[in-house]
Structure formats: structure tokens, C-alpha cells
Scaffold this active site. Structure first.
Site, PDB file in Angstrom:
ATOM      1  N   GLY A   3       1.107 -14.005   6.393  1.00  0.00           N
ATOM      2  CA  GLY A   3       0.269 -13.426   7.394  1.00  0.00           C
ATOM      3  C   GLY A   3       0.802 -13.238   8.531  1.00  0.00           C
ATOM      4  O   GLY A   3       2.121 -13.656   8.742  1.00  0.00           O
ATOM      5  N   THR A   4       0.310 -12.315   9.520  1.00  0.00           N
ATOM      6  CA  THR A   4       1.011 -12.014  10.968  1.00  0.00           C
ATOM      7  C   THR A   4       1.260 -13.276  11.626  1.00  0.00           C
ATOM      8  O   THR A   4       2.189 -13.281  12.499  1.00  0.00           O
ATOM      9  CB  THR A   4       0.121 -10.822  11.363  1.00  0.00           C
ATOM     10  OG1 THR A   4      -1.191 -11.186  11.679  1.00  0.00           O
ATOM     11  CG2 THR A   4       0.226  -9.536  10.809  1.00  0.00           C
TER      12      THR A   4
ATOM     13  N   GLU B 120     -10.858  -8.838  10.956  1.00  0.00           N
ATOM     14  CA  GLU B 120     -10.190  -7.942  10.280  1.00  0.00           C
ATOM     15  C   GLU B 120     -11.106  -7.130   9.353  1.00  0.00           C
ATOM     16  O   GLU B 120     -12.304  -7.804   8.902  1.00  0.00           O
ATOM     17  CB  GLU B 120      -9.265  -8.931   9.393  1.00  0.00           C
ATOM     18  CG  GLU B 120      -8.142  -9.343   9.960  1.00  0.00           C
ATOM     19  CD  GLU B 120      -7.313  -8.180  10.875  1.00  0.00           C
ATOM     20  OE1 GLU B 120      -6.996  -7.296  10.293  1.00  0.00           O
ATOM     21  OE2 GLU B 120      -6.965  -8.475  12.026  1.00  0.00           O
TER      22      GLU B 120
ATOM     23  N   LYS C 129       8.806  -1.613   3.626  1.00  0.00           N
ATOM     24  CA  LYS C 129       7.983  -0.812   4.534  1.00  0.00           C
ATOM     25  C   LYS C 129       8.606  -0.147   5.889  1.00  0.00           C
ATOM     26  O   LYS C 129       8.601   1.040   6.060  1.00  0.00           O
ATOM     27  CB  LYS C 129       6.674  -1.446   4.854  1.00  0.00           C
ATOM     28  CG  LYS C 129       5.416  -0.680   5.429  1.00  0.00           C
ATOM     29  CD  LYS C 129       4.513  -1.594   5.960  1.00  0.00           C
ATOM     30  CE  LYS C 129       3.135  -1.071   6.447  1.00  0.00           C
ATOM     31  NZ  LYS C 129       2.084  -1.874   6.546  1.00  0.00           N
TER      32      LYS C 129
ATOM     33  N   ARG D 172       0.763  -1.107  -0.071  1.00  0.00           N
ATOM     34  CA  ARG D 172      -0.067  -0.060   0.091  1.00  0.00           C
ATOM     35  C   ARG D 172       0.928   1.360   0.045  1.00  0.00           C
ATOM     36  O   ARG D 172       0.256   2.318  -0.209  1.00  0.00           O
ATOM     37  CB  ARG D 172      -0.871   0.015   1.248  1.00  0.00           C
ATOM     38  CG  ARG D 172      -2.268  -0.980   1.186  1.00  0.00           C
ATOM     39  CD  ARG D 172      -2.868  -1.310   2.435  1.00  0.00           C
ATOM     40  NE  ARG D 172      -1.930  -2.297   3.185  1.00  0.00           N
ATOM     41  CZ  ARG D 172      -2.553  -2.764   4.327  1.00  0.00           C
ATOM     42  NH1 ARG D 172      -3.713  -2.340   4.933  1.00  0.00           N
ATOM     43  NH2 ARG D 172      -1.935  -3.509   5.159  1.00  0.00           N
TER      44      ARG D 172
ATOM     45  N   LYS E 211      33.019  26.266   4.383  1.00  0.00           N
ATOM     46  CA  LYS E 211      33.163  24.990   4.804  1.00  0.00           C
ATOM     47  C   LYS E 211      34.617  24.520   5.395  1.00  0.00           C
ATOM     48  O   LYS E 211      35.765  25.173   4.804  1.00  0.00           O
ATOM     49  CB  LYS E 211      33.242  24.198   3.232  1.00  0.00           C
ATOM     50  CG  LYS E 211      33.341  22.675   3.216  1.00  0.00           C
ATOM     51  CD  LYS E 211      34.114  22.133   2.157  1.00  0.00           C
ATOM     52  CE  LYS E 211      35.585  22.080   2.147  1.00  0.00           C
ATOM     53  NZ  LYS E 211      36.423  21.424   1.194  1.00  0.00           N
TER      54      LYS E 211
ATOM     55  N   TYR F 199      33.230  33.010  -0.498  1.00  0.00           N
ATOM     56  CA  TYR F 199      33.386  31.334  -0.302  1.00  0.00           C
ATOM     57  C   TYR F 199      34.478  31.208   0.639  1.00  0.00           C
ATOM     58  O   TYR F 199      35.614  31.557   0.224  1.00  0.00           O
ATOM     59  CB  TYR F 199      33.567  30.704  -1.574  1.00  0.00           C
ATOM     60  CG  TYR F 199      33.882  29.237  -1.330  1.00  0.00           C
ATOM     61  CD1 TYR F 199      32.978  28.419  -0.363  1.00  0.00           C
ATOM     62  CD2 TYR F 199      35.162  28.669  -1.817  1.00  0.00           C
ATOM     63  CE1 TYR F 199      33.349  27.072  -0.404  1.00  0.00           C
ATOM     64  CE2 TYR F 199      35.314  27.369  -1.482  1.00  0.00           C
ATOM     65  CZ  TYR F 199      34.489  26.616  -0.736  1.00  0.00           C
ATOM     66  OH  TYR F 199      35.066  25.358  -0.517  1.00  0.00           O
TER      67      TYR F 199
ATOM     68  N   ARG G 218      46.373  44.308  -8.232  1.00  0.00           N
ATOM     69  CA  ARG G 218      45.597  44.672  -9.608  1.00  0.00           C
ATOM     70  C   ARG G 218      46.208  45.627 -10.502  1.00  0.00           C
ATOM     71  O   ARG G 218      47.164  46.272  -9.947  1.00  0.00           O
ATOM     72  CB  ARG G 218      44.285  45.340  -9.175  1.00  0.00           C
ATOM     73  CG  ARG G 218      44.180  46.567  -8.192  1.00  0.00           C
ATOM     74  CD  ARG G 218      43.131  47.051  -7.626  1.00  0.00           C
ATOM     75  NE  ARG G 218      43.204  48.215  -6.785  1.00  0.00           N
ATOM     76  CZ  ARG G 218      42.926  48.336  -5.554  1.00  0.00           C
ATOM     77  NH1 ARG G 218      42.133  47.527  -5.083  1.00  0.00           N
ATOM     78  NH2 ARG G 218      43.159  49.542  -5.197  1.00  0.00           N
TER      79      ARG G 218
HETATM   80  C1  UD1 Z   1      -2.885  -5.697  11.427  1.00  0.00           C
HETATM   81  C2  UD1 Z   1      -3.656  -6.489  12.258  1.00  0.00           C
HETATM   82  C3  UD1 Z   1      -4.874  -5.674  12.601  1.00  0.00           C
HETATM   83  C4  UD1 Z   1      -4.717  -4.469  13.394  1.00  0.00           C
HETATM   84  C5  UD1 Z   1      -3.545  -3.685  12.488  1.00  0.00           C
HETATM   85  C6  UD1 Z   1      -2.825  -2.673  13.280  1.00  0.00           C
HETATM   86  C7  UD1 Z   1      -3.607  -8.997  11.558  1.00  0.00           C
HETATM   87  C8  UD1 Z   1      -4.283 -10.005  10.904  1.00  0.00           C
HETATM   88  N1  UD1 Z   1      -4.177  -7.734  11.610  1.00  0.00           N
HETATM   89  O1  UD1 Z   1      -3.358  -5.509  10.090  1.00  0.00           O
HETATM   90  O2  UD1 Z   1      -5.813  -6.341  13.409  1.00  0.00           O
HETATM   91  O3  UD1 Z   1      -5.460  -3.747  13.618  1.00  0.00           O
HETATM   92  O4  UD1 Z   1      -2.427  -4.475  12.190  1.00  0.00           O
HETATM   93  O5  UD1 Z   1      -2.279  -1.912  12.464  1.00  0.00           O
HETATM   94  O6  UD1 Z   1      -2.901  -9.196  12.288  1.00  0.00           O
HETATM   95  N2  UD1 Z   1       4.030  -8.892   8.416  1.00  0.00           N
HETATM   96  C9  UD1 Z   1       4.861  -9.830   8.329  1.00  0.00           C
HETATM   97  N3  UD1 Z   1       4.646 -10.887   7.533  1.00  0.00           N
HETATM   98  C10 UD1 Z   1       3.582 -10.987   7.118  1.00  0.00           C
HETATM   99  C11 UD1 Z   1       2.455 -10.185   7.295  1.00  0.00           C
HETATM  100  C12 UD1 Z   1       2.978  -8.939   7.803  1.00  0.00           C
HETATM  101  O7  UD1 Z   1       5.897  -9.648   9.005  1.00  0.00           O
HETATM  102  O8  UD1 Z   1       3.279 -12.198   6.440  1.00  0.00           O
HETATM  103  C13 UD1 Z   1       4.302  -7.482   9.147  1.00  0.00           C
HETATM  104  C14 UD1 Z   1       4.131  -6.208   8.234  1.00  0.00           C
HETATM  105  O9  UD1 Z   1       5.423  -5.880   7.895  1.00  0.00           O
HETATM  106  C15 UD1 Z   1       3.676  -5.266   9.180  1.00  0.00           C
HETATM  107  C16 UD1 Z   1       3.052  -5.968  10.567  1.00  0.00           C
HETATM  108  O10 UD1 Z   1       3.235  -7.277  10.163  1.00  0.00           O
HETATM  109  O11 UD1 Z   1       4.736  -4.575   9.890  1.00  0.00           O
HETATM  110  C17 UD1 Z   1       1.433  -5.964  10.118  1.00  0.00           C
HETATM  111  O12 UD1 Z   1       0.774  -6.160   8.953  1.00  0.00           O
HETATM  112  P1  UD1 Z   1      -0.035  -5.367   7.981  1.00  0.00           P
HETATM  113  O13 UD1 Z   1      -0.222  -6.082   6.767  1.00  0.00           O
HETATM  114  O14 UD1 Z   1       0.344  -3.934   7.818  1.00  0.00           O
HETATM  115  O15 UD1 Z   1      -1.328  -5.579   8.713  1.00  0.00           O
HETATM  116  P2  UD1 Z   1      -2.702  -4.734   8.835  1.00  0.00           P
HETATM  117  O16 UD1 Z   1      -3.597  -4.961   7.625  1.00  0.00           O
HETATM  118  O17 UD1 Z   1      -2.471  -3.299   9.219  1.00  0.00           O
HETATM  119 MG    MG Z   2      -0.382  -2.492   9.042  1.00  0.00          MG
END
Ligand code: UD1
Ligand code: MG
Length: 457
Positions: free
Chosen positions: A80-81, A153, A24, A17, A350, A365, A439
Site C-alpha cells: 500500500g501507499t 478510497e 508500471k 491494471r 545512410k 540507395y 555496359r
Molecule cells: C491512489 C490513492 C487515491 C488517489 C489516486 C490518485 C491511496 C490509498 N490511494 O490510488 O486516493 O486518488 O492514487 O491516482 O493512496 N505504490 C507503491 N507501493 C505500493 C502501492 C502503490 O509504490 O505498495 C505506488 C504505485 O506504483 C503508484 C502509486 O503508488 O505509482 C499509487 O498506487 P495506485 O495503486 O496506482 O493507487 P490508486 O489506486 O491509483
Molecule cells: Mg494509481
């Protein structure tokens, strides 16, 4: 006795995004990568270990954070997280407490982490906040008596769930043993086909485990940044916090909405900062220092009483007493000014030192120069320090007067008390207490007539 605290920071996201080539967590708030802010905060509560989960651009991320003691964990595929936290679990013992932080929440205050870890440990705790516009965040579902039932979510929520204002800040504290077990059971049956960390709440609930949802009183520092608009909101917040801190230290800031602090600033008493000033790196301002509007200072140490007038740009500058600089001065690294010295408009300096009460007031300068006390450098003076291959020094001893529009071809020494006539090109050392000039003598041609325009035939 608390169980050892392990902090897991999730930083493997690509930041789609953001629409950027940069990972990021390396996007900057207050001039420093988001992850650095978090690492500083996390380190300051002395955890047993910090694990950072990295994926996309991991080499770049590790390099940027090399000053921190961190266990780097690689998440090969971004799934995913929940999947990301699971990658760190092999390095965490069963008897630990695990705190999860998200790499895109750089401004979390230390006090918030301290409070969370000081509380009684329950299997699962989440820090929540209420937002008027909760778009993008996981919503906190509570049952009739207020207990947390789960987190849904944004993209998977029903319209009714979307109207919930209480959201997940992303800060979660859990017992390692339970967390490990829940993570193993995660599925990815959702709109993103990802393993959501947030699904462990419904699991814990169905097992009847105790869950704490702690509502933070002030959400401003807890917000995350998924896109450039949210980055700008965080930047504004960072700016505001830095301004408040300076004002609490006794600094007068003419308009706290128009100052940018992108580093560490220390200020003495009765410092005054006018509008649109940018402070970067390490900046130290002594008592009564005054910064005019539009000034940029990077890595500077200004002694008490130094006045910088409007629109001056200073980098790597040290003043050793009260000096006057600008307006429109450009001072580059290695500039050192002594008490009473003055650098005026359109002067560039400088790697040079000016002694006490020495002045370069206009359009000059001064580079690689050693300037003594009480020297006057006239308008349009240039130290020609570069021969196209090497840099050479210019030495100007005490009480020298350099006439306007003079070139000093380095290496060259102007000895004590010398006067250089205006318009000179000085390529050899000038002796002390004498007038040196190079001069062409002025002549007048008597009877000379201006040419007349020829009549067209
Ligand atoms: C996430 C939370 C959401 C919360 C929000 C707060 C989940 C599923 N969602 O959503 O509930 O309200 O943050 O900002 O947890 N990351 C990884 N590996 C991955 C995916 C993500 O390391 O596979 C890291 C990203 O770099 C980021 C963080 O986890 O720093 C959160 O991921 P992001 O995709 O920003 O989640 P949100 O959609 O913001
Ligand atoms: Mg986020």
C-alpha cells in the site's frame, strides 16, 4: 526560511491494471517513461533529496532512470501507499517537509509543485481536483464548513461517498515528524488489506491538526494512469500541451490534434507542420522549415528553409542549408545535406554527406558515401557498400553525373566531373572529366524471328 524539502515518489506498484510485463512507471507517455517525466519535474524545484520507492522490476526502473540523482528505496512487499512512504522515512530528517508524488501521475506541471511548496507549511496539505468521472480516485470528505475530514478510497466508499466529485490527486505535503508518527499508526482494515497513505487524513483530523485541501483549477495535467485507457488520455493531453507550446513559439500546426511530439522540439519562426507528423528525440527546426503530412523525424536538425514532403522518414539527419526532401524519402543516421541538395521519392540515404546542389531524385540507395557539390545521381543508382562482411566508402567528387541504374561497388571513387553511363556496374575508380561506362554494347540481330507457339497434335 523553509524546512528542507524531501520528495518521495511512489513507484513500486506492479501496475496490475496495465496487464503488462513492464513495471508500471516505465510505461511511456510522449515516448518517455512516466517516471522520467516526474523526475524531471521534481528535480526542477531543487529539493534537498528525491527518494523513489521501487519494488517490482526495480533493477529495470533504476537502469532507465540512471541519469538522475536519486535515493532508491526498496519496498520488498507491495503493501500500500502508506507502507511505501514509510520505507522512505528512515532517510528523511525530522525537520524536513515531505512531498509525496505518485509515479503514475507523469504530467504534473512544475508550477503546481512550486505553488504548493511556497505556501505556509501546515501539518498536512493535499492537492485535490474535481472530476466529472471520479471513478478509481480517493474521494475527499469535507465537513459542513468545508474542512477536510478524511479521504475514502473508491473501492471502500459508500454510494453516497462515490458521488463526491472532489478527489485526491495523490500530491501530499506534510511535516516529516508528524508524517512519521501517523504512518506508524496506520492499519490495513480495508477492502485491499493495504496500508493506505490516505488514512492519515482522518488521523490528523481526529487530532485537531490543521489540514489544507487545495483545489487545483485545472485537473487535466493532474490525472493518473492505472490502465491503458487512462494512458491514452494522458498521451492525448501530452500531445495537446506540446502542440500548444510549439504554436506559442510561432509554429503553424495545421491540426493540433494530429501531431505527436515525443521528445524535445525547438523551432524557429514560420515553421509549418502538416497533419500526422511525429517528432521524436531532439528535433531542431530552423526558420521556415516545412514538414509535409505523415512525416516522422527523430533526432534531426533541419536548417532554415528545408522542406520535407509527405511521408518521409528521417532519423539522425542534419541539413546545413535549405534542402528539399521527399515525398517518400528515407534518411537514416549520419545523413548530412548541404544547401540546395535534393533527395526525392524512394531514395534511402545512410551515413552519407551530399554537397551543395547535389541531387538524388528517385529510387536510389546512397550509403557510406561522400558526395561533392552539383552531383546528379540518376534513378536506380546503388552504392554497393557492403561486401557481406564489411562496409566500404564511395566517393563521388564535384560535378559528377551518374547515369540511371548504376551500381557503384565500394570502395570506389568517381573523380571530379566524371560521367557514368547509365546501366553501368562500376568496380574501379572512374577518372575525372571522362565518360566511363561498363555496359555491353547494344547489338541488333537482323532477320531474327520470334518463336511461334507449336500447334498441338
Ligand atoms: C491512489 C490513492 C487515491 C488517489 C489516486 C490518485 C491511496 C490509498 N490511494 O490510488 O486516493 O486518488 O492514487 O491516482 O493512496 N505504490 C507503491 N507501493 C505500493 C502501492 C502503490 O509504490 O505498495 C505506488 C504505485 O506504483 C503508484 C502509486 O503508488 O505509482 C499509487 O498506487 P495506485 O495503486 O496506482 O493507487 P490508486 O489506486 O491509483
Ligand atoms: Mg494509481
Amino acid at each position: 526560511m523553509h524546512k528542507p524539502l524531501h520528495i518521495v515518489i511512489l513507484a513500486a506498484g506492479e501496475g496490475t491494471r496495465m496487464k503488462s510485463m513492464l513495471p508500471k512507471v516505465l510505461h511511456r507517455i510522449g515516448g518517455r517513461p512516466m517516471l522520467i517525466h516526474l523526475l524531471e519535474t521534481a528535480s526542477s524545484i531543487d529539493p534537498a533529496a528525491i527518494h523513489v520507492v521501487v519494488g517490482s522490476g526495480s533493477d529495470q526502473v533504476r537502469l532507465a532512470c540512471s541519469e538522475f540523482q536519486v535515493n532508491w528505496v526498496i519496498q520488498l512487499e507491495r503493501r500500500g501507499t502508506g507502507h511505501a512512504v514509510a520505507q522512505a522515512m528512515p532517510s528523511i530528517p525530522d525537520d524536513a517537509r515531505v512531498m509525496v508524488l505518485l509515479g503514475d501521475h507523469p504530467l504534473i506541471p512544475v508550477s503546481v509543485l512550486r505553488e504548493l511548496t511556497a505556501g505556509r507549511l501546515v501539518p498536512l496539505t493535499v492537492l485535490t481536483m474535481e472530476l466529472a468521472k471520479p471513478r478509481g480516485y480517493g474521494r475527499i470528505e469535507r465537513d459542513r464548513i468545508g474542512r477536510i475530514a478524511g479521504i475514502v478510497e473508491d473501492r471502500d466508499a459508500t454510494p453516497a461517498q462515490r458521488s463526491i466529485k472532489e478527489v485526491n490527486t495523490g500530491i501530499i505535503l506534510s511535516e516529516a515528524l508528524e508524517l512519521r508518527r501517523w504512518l506508524e499508526q496506520l492499519g490495513c482494515d480495508n477492502s485491499k488489506q493495504e496500508y493506505y497513505l490516505t488514512d492519515i487524513f482522518a488521523m490528523a483530523r481526529s487530532e485537531g491538526k490543521e489540514i489544507h485541501g487545495v483545489l487545483a483549477p485545472d485537473p487535466l495535467d493532474l490525472q493518473g494512469a492505472n490502465d491503458r485507457r487512462q494512458m491514452a488520455v494522458l498521451e492525448q493531453r501530452y500531445r495537446q500541451r506540446a502542440a500548444v507550446r510549439l504554436m506559442e513559439d510561432g509554429v503553424q500546426i495545421i491540426d493540433p490534434a494530429r501531431i505527436d511530439v515525443r521528445g524535445h522540439v525547438r523551432a524557429g519562426q514560420d515553421v509549418c507542420i502538416d497533419i500526422n507528423v511525429v517528432l521524436e528525440g531532439n528535433v531542431e527546426l530552423g526558420d521556415r522549415v516545412s514538414l509535409g503530412p505523415g512525416c516522422l523525424l527523430k533526432d534531426c536538425e533541419l536548417a532554415a528553409g528545408t522542406v520535407v514532403h509527405a511521408y518521409s522518414v528521417l532519423e539522425g539527419v542534419r541539413t546545413k542549408g535549405a534542402c528539399e526532401i521527399g515525398p517518400f524519402a528515407r534518411l537514416r543516421p549520419g545523413t548530412e545535406l548541404s544547401q540546395g541538395s535534393r533527395i526525392g521519392n524512394f531514395v534511402e540515404v545512410k551515413n552519407s554527406r551530399l554537397g551543395e546542389n547535389s541531387k538524388a531524385n528517385h529510387l536510389s540507395y546512397v550509403g557510406d558515401a561522400e558526395v561533392g557539390d552539383r552531383v546528379n545521381i540518376g534513378a536506380g543508382t546503388i552504392t554497393c557498400n557492403y561486401d557481406g562482411a564489411n562496409k566500404h566508402p564511395t566517393i563521388i567528387e564535384d560535378d559528377v553525373f551518374i547515369g540511371s541504374n548504376t551500381e557503384l561497388i565500394a570502395p570506389v571513387t568517381i573523380a571530379r566531373g566524371a560521367t557514368i553511363g547509365a546501366g553501368s556496374t562500376i568496380s574501379q575508380d572512374a577518372p575525372a572529366a571522362a565518360l566511363t561506362l561498363s555496359r555491353v554494347r547494344q547489338t541488333t540481330v537482323p532477320g531474327w524471328k520470334r518463336p511461334q507457339k507449336k500447334e498441338k497434335p
